[in-house]
Design an enzyme around this catalytic site. Structure first.
Site, PDB file in Angstrom:
ATOM      1  CG  HIS A 224     -30.685   1.051  43.767  1.00  0.00           C
ATOM      2  ND1 HIS A 224     -29.515   0.311  43.313  1.00  0.00           N
ATOM      3  CD2 HIS A 224     -30.228   1.816  44.718  1.00  0.00           C
ATOM      4  CE1 HIS A 224     -28.579   0.880  43.832  1.00  0.00           C
ATOM      5  NE2 HIS A 224     -29.026   1.836  44.508  1.00  0.00           N
ATOM      6  CG  HIS A 263     -26.670  -1.652  35.327  1.00  0.00           C
ATOM      7  ND1 HIS A 263     -26.097  -0.375  35.290  1.00  0.00           N
ATOM      8  CD2 HIS A 263     -26.620  -1.931  36.550  1.00  0.00           C
ATOM      9  CE1 HIS A 263     -25.522  -0.200  36.653  1.00  0.00           C
ATOM     10  NE2 HIS A 263     -26.045  -1.140  37.317  1.00  0.00           N
ATOM     11  CG  ASP A 316     -29.508  -7.111  42.356  1.00  0.00           C
ATOM     12  OD1 ASP A 316     -28.476  -7.117  43.156  1.00  0.00           O
ATOM     13  OD2 ASP A 316     -30.107  -5.996  42.465  1.00  0.00           O
TER      14      ASP A 316
HETATM   15  N1  ACO Z   1     -36.330  -6.618  30.801  1.00  0.00           N
HETATM   16  C1  ACO Z   1     -36.967  -6.278  29.589  1.00  0.00           C
HETATM   17  N2  ACO Z   1     -36.777  -5.181  29.154  1.00  0.00           N
HETATM   18  C2  ACO Z   1     -35.788  -4.141  29.781  1.00  0.00           C
HETATM   19  C3  ACO Z   1     -35.470  -4.605  31.050  1.00  0.00           C
HETATM   20  C4  ACO Z   1     -35.455  -5.771  31.449  1.00  0.00           C
HETATM   21  N3  ACO Z   1     -35.014  -6.152  32.729  1.00  0.00           N
HETATM   22  N4  ACO Z   1     -34.624  -3.470  31.305  1.00  0.00           N
HETATM   23  C5  ACO Z   1     -34.444  -2.516  30.241  1.00  0.00           C
HETATM   24  N5  ACO Z   1     -35.436  -3.020  29.406  1.00  0.00           N
HETATM   25  C6  ACO Z   1     -35.941  -2.294  28.256  1.00  0.00           C
HETATM   26  C7  ACO Z   1     -36.926  -1.389  28.685  1.00  0.00           C
HETATM   27  O1  ACO Z   1     -38.264  -1.875  28.440  1.00  0.00           O
HETATM   28  C8  ACO Z   1     -36.672  -0.217  27.647  1.00  0.00           C
HETATM   29  O2  ACO Z   1     -37.169  -0.740  26.383  1.00  0.00           O
HETATM   30  P1  ACO Z   1     -37.945   0.507  25.349  1.00  0.00           P
HETATM   31  O3  ACO Z   1     -37.050   1.494  24.933  1.00  0.00           O
HETATM   32  O4  ACO Z   1     -38.511  -0.335  24.245  1.00  0.00           O
HETATM   33  O5  ACO Z   1     -39.213   1.126  26.093  1.00  0.00           O
HETATM   34  C9  ACO Z   1     -35.194  -0.147  27.318  1.00  0.00           C
HETATM   35  O6  ACO Z   1     -34.747  -1.593  27.796  1.00  0.00           O
HETATM   36  C10 ACO Z   1     -34.509   0.891  28.142  1.00  0.00           C
HETATM   37  O7  ACO Z   1     -35.198   0.843  29.566  1.00  0.00           O
HETATM   38  P2  ACO Z   1     -35.079   1.978  30.758  1.00  0.00           P
HETATM   39  O8  ACO Z   1     -36.013   1.313  31.701  1.00  0.00           O
HETATM   40  O9  ACO Z   1     -35.326   3.311  29.819  1.00  0.00           O
HETATM   41  O10 ACO Z   1     -33.497   1.776  31.263  1.00  0.00           O
HETATM   42  P3  ACO Z   1     -33.144   2.398  32.483  1.00  0.00           P
HETATM   43  O11 ACO Z   1     -31.490   2.635  32.305  1.00  0.00           O
HETATM   44  O12 ACO Z   1     -33.766   3.666  33.029  1.00  0.00           O
HETATM   45  O13 ACO Z   1     -33.144   1.032  33.432  1.00  0.00           O
HETATM   46  C11 ACO Z   1     -33.063  -0.555  35.133  1.00  0.00           C
HETATM   47  C12 ACO Z   1     -32.452   0.308  34.254  1.00  0.00           C
HETATM   48  C13 ACO Z   1     -34.021   0.381  35.931  1.00  0.00           C
HETATM   49  C14 ACO Z   1     -32.214  -1.285  35.761  1.00  0.00           C
HETATM   50  C15 ACO Z   1     -33.902  -1.697  34.340  1.00  0.00           C
HETATM   51  O14 ACO Z   1     -33.074  -2.254  33.309  1.00  0.00           O
HETATM   52  C16 ACO Z   1     -34.562  -2.525  34.829  1.00  0.00           C
HETATM   53  O15 ACO Z   1     -35.899  -2.147  35.440  1.00  0.00           O
HETATM   54  N6  ACO Z   1     -34.208  -3.944  35.042  1.00  0.00           N
HETATM   55  C17 ACO Z   1     -34.862  -4.648  35.933  1.00  0.00           C
HETATM   56  C18 ACO Z   1     -34.776  -4.582  37.515  1.00  0.00           C
HETATM   57  C19 ACO Z   1     -33.191  -4.830  37.993  1.00  0.00           C
HETATM   58  O16 ACO Z   1     -32.720  -5.801  37.587  1.00  0.00           O
HETATM   59  N7  ACO Z   1     -32.485  -3.873  38.574  1.00  0.00           N
HETATM   60  C20 ACO Z   1     -31.453  -4.116  39.223  1.00  0.00           C
HETATM   61  C21 ACO Z   1     -30.347  -3.041  38.774  1.00  0.00           C
HETATM   62  S1  ACO Z   1     -28.778  -3.394  39.140  1.00  0.00           S
HETATM   63  C22 ACO Z   1     -28.684  -2.922  40.555  1.00  0.00           C
HETATM   64  O17 ACO Z   1     -29.425  -2.110  41.180  1.00  0.00           O
HETATM   65  C23 ACO Z   1     -27.593  -3.516  41.421  1.00  0.00           C
END
Ligand code: ACO
Length: 380
Positions: A224, A263, A316
Site C-alpha cells: 500500500h 494497482h 508512488d
Molecule cells: N511488477 C511486476 N508484475 C506485477 C506488478 C509489478 N509491480 N504488479 C502486478 N504484477 C503482476 C503480478 O505478478 C500478477 O501476475 P500473474 O497474474 O502472472 O501472477 C498480475 O500482475 C496481477 O497482480 P496482483 O498482485 O494479483 O494484483 P493486485 O491487484 O493484487 O496487486 C499491487 C496490486 C499490490 C499494487 C501490485 O501491483 C504490486 O505489488 N505493486 C508493487 C507495489 C506498489 O507499487 N504498491 C503501491 C500501490 S499504489 C498505492 O497504494 C498508493
C-alpha cells in the site's frame, strides 16, 4: 446448511462493492479520479491542499471567507501537547510509521472532542489531526537525531510549513508547490486498504482516532503506502540510468515486482502519477541530480510491454524521488503519504457513521469437522 458450492468467494474483496460514497470517484479502466466531482487534474493544477481538504470534508469548494476560516483552524492545531512529544521521545527509535501510529493514538486522550462521534465533532478532530500529523512526523525526525522540534510557522501553508519543520528553512515556492500537489493527489482514494480499515473500525462506532490509528497500520505495508520508499531504494540500487533495463529484466525474471507499478483498481495509468512526473524532472535538474529522473524514465521504458497487462506506473513511482530531492530520508516517505491522507480517512469515517452498518463479512471454513476431543494425557 450452506455448502461451499453456494458461496461466491471474493478473495481480497476484489471487485466487491460494499457501500456507497459521495466523495471520490475512480474509474480504474479509464484512469479517472475525481474528488467530489472535480477531476484530480483540475485540482492538482489549480487547487491546494487546504482547499482540497475542505472540498473533501464539506462537499463543495469554499468561498474566500470559508477558506480563510478553515486555514486558521488548521494553523491553530499545529502544536502538539507536551505529553505527546514525551511519548515520541520514548518511542523515537521505532520506524516513523510506528511512532506516528503511537502518537496519534495518544492524541486521542488530549482531544477536546474525544467522546464526540457526531459528524461535527469528527470533522473538528479530523482538521486537528490533519495538522498534527505533519508536526508529529517532523518533530519525531528532529527528536530522533537529538534535535529540538522546530515550532510550526503560522505564516506558511500546510505544505510549506511541513518542509519548514524539517530544518527550519522556508522552502522555495516551487518546492512548496510540488509538496502541496503531492498532498492533494494523496488526499483520498476510495476504499483503499487503509480507508477500508478506518471504515471497519468506524462501523463499530469507535472514534476517529481509533479508525485513523488502524488506517496508519494498514498504510504502513509495502503493498500500500510503502512503495515510494521501495522505489527510491530501487533507484539507488540501479545507480545509473544505463543499468535500469538489466535491473528490471532481472527483477521480472525472478518473478519479483517492480515497485511503483501496478494497482488493484487502475488498469490504465494512475492519473495521479503525471502530476509528480514533471515536478521530478524539474526538481532533479534544479538540484543538480538529473540522474534520478533519468533512472525512473528508463524503468518506465523497460516496463512498457507490461502496459498491455494493465501494469502501469502508480502514484508512488515518482513520489519517492520528490521526497529524496527535498532531503527527506526514506523512512519518512510513508508517513508523508499519511499526512496527505487524513482528510480522506476523516470523510470516509463520517460517511460510515452517517449510514452506519457493521462491516462484518464471512470466511469460508476449509478446516475439518467433528474431531473427537482427546484428553492431553492421551495425546501422542
Ligand atoms: N511488477 C511486476 N508484475 C506485477 C506488478 C509489478 N509491480 N504488479 C502486478 N504484477 C503482476 C503480478 O505478478 C500478477 O501476475 P500473474 O497474474 O502472472 O501472477 C498480475 O500482475 C496481477 O497482480 P496482483 O498482485 O494479483 O494484483 P493486485 O491487484 O493484487 O496487486 C499491487 C496490486 C499490490 C499494487 C501490485 O501491483 C504490486 O505489488 N505493486 C508493487 C507495489 C506498489 O507499487 N504498491 C503501491 C500501490 S499504489 C498505492 O497504494 C498508493
Amino acid at each position: 446448511m450452506t455448502t461451499k458450492d453456494d458461496i461466491q468467494l471474493n478473495r481480497g474483496l476484489q471487485g466487491v462493492y460494499f457501500d456507497r460514497t459521495e466523495t471520490t470517484f475512480i474509474d480504474g479502466k479509464e484512469g479517472i479520479l475525481e474528488y467530489r466531482g472535480y477531476s484530480i487534474h483540475e485540482l492538482a493544477k489549480h487547487s491546494n491542499f487546504e482547499e482540497t481538504s475542505y472540498l473533501l470534508l464539506y462537499g463543495a469548494l469554499p468561498t474566500q471567507a470559508q477558506l480563510k476560516e478553515f486555514e486558521a483552524e488548521l494553523k491553530a492545531s499545529r502544536n502538539l501537547p507536551e505529553q505527546v512529544l514525551d511519548v515520541i521521545e520514548i518511542v523515537k527509535d521505532s520506524h516513523p510509521m510506528d511512532v506516528l501510529r503511537t502518537a496519534v493514538s495518544t492524541l486521542a486522550s488530549f482531544d477536546p472532542d474525544r467522546s464526540d462521534n457526531s459528524p461535527e465533532g469528527t470533522f473538528r478532530k479530523g482538521v486537528r489531526l490533519t495538522s498534527q500529523f505533519a508536526t508529529i512526523v517532523m518533530a519525531h525526525h528532529r527528536i530522533r537525531r537529538g534535535k529540538d522540534p522546530i515550532a510550526p510557522s503560522d505564516s506558511l501553508s500546510h505544505a510549506a510549513n511541513f518542509l519548514y519543520m524539517l530544518e527550519g528553512k522556508v522552502p522555495t515556492p516551487e518546492t512548496a508547490e510540488l509538496m502541496d500537489r503531492d498532498f492533494v493527489i494523496h488526499a483520498d482514494h476510495g476504499s483503499n486498504a487503509s480507508a477500508f480499515t478506518a471504515r471497519v473500525v468506524a462501523s463499530t462506532n469507535a472514534d476517529l482516532h481509533g479508525a485513523v490509528t488502524a488506517g496508519i497500520a494498514a498504510l504502513s505495508g509495502p503493498s500500500h503506502g510503502g512503495a515510494a520508499e521501495n522505489v527510491m531504494q530501487m533507484a539507488q540500487e540501479i545507480g545509473e540510468p544505463e543499468n535500469a533495463a538489466q535491473y528490471v529484466k532481472n527483477l521480472l525474471a525472478a518473478k519479483e515486482r517492480v515497485m511503483g507499478f501496478g494497482h488493484r483498481v487502475y488498469k490504465a495509468e494512475d492519473p495521479r502519477a503525471r502530476h509528480l512526473r514533471e515536478g521530478v524532472r524539474k526538481l532533479s535538474e534544479e538540484k543538480g541530480e538529473p540522474k534520478w529522473y533519468a533512472i525512473l524514465e528508463a524503468v518506465v521504458e523497460e516496463m512498457k510491454p507490461y502496459a498491455r497487462r494493465g501494469i502501469h506506473v502508480n502514484v508512488d513511482f515518482f513520489a519517492g524521488v520528490v521526497y529524496h530531492l527535498n532531503g527527506i530520508p526514506q523512512d519518512l516517505f510513508v508517513p508523508i503519504f499519511a499526512v496527505g491522507r487524513v482528510p480522506g480517512w476523516t470523510i470516509q469515517v463520517v460517511e460510515q457513521y452517517r449510514h452506519n452498518i457493521l462491516i462484518r463479512p464471512l470466511l469460508v471454513y476449509t478446516g475439518t469437522h467433528d474431531r473427537p476431543y482427546v484428553p492431553i494425557a492421551e495425546r501422542g
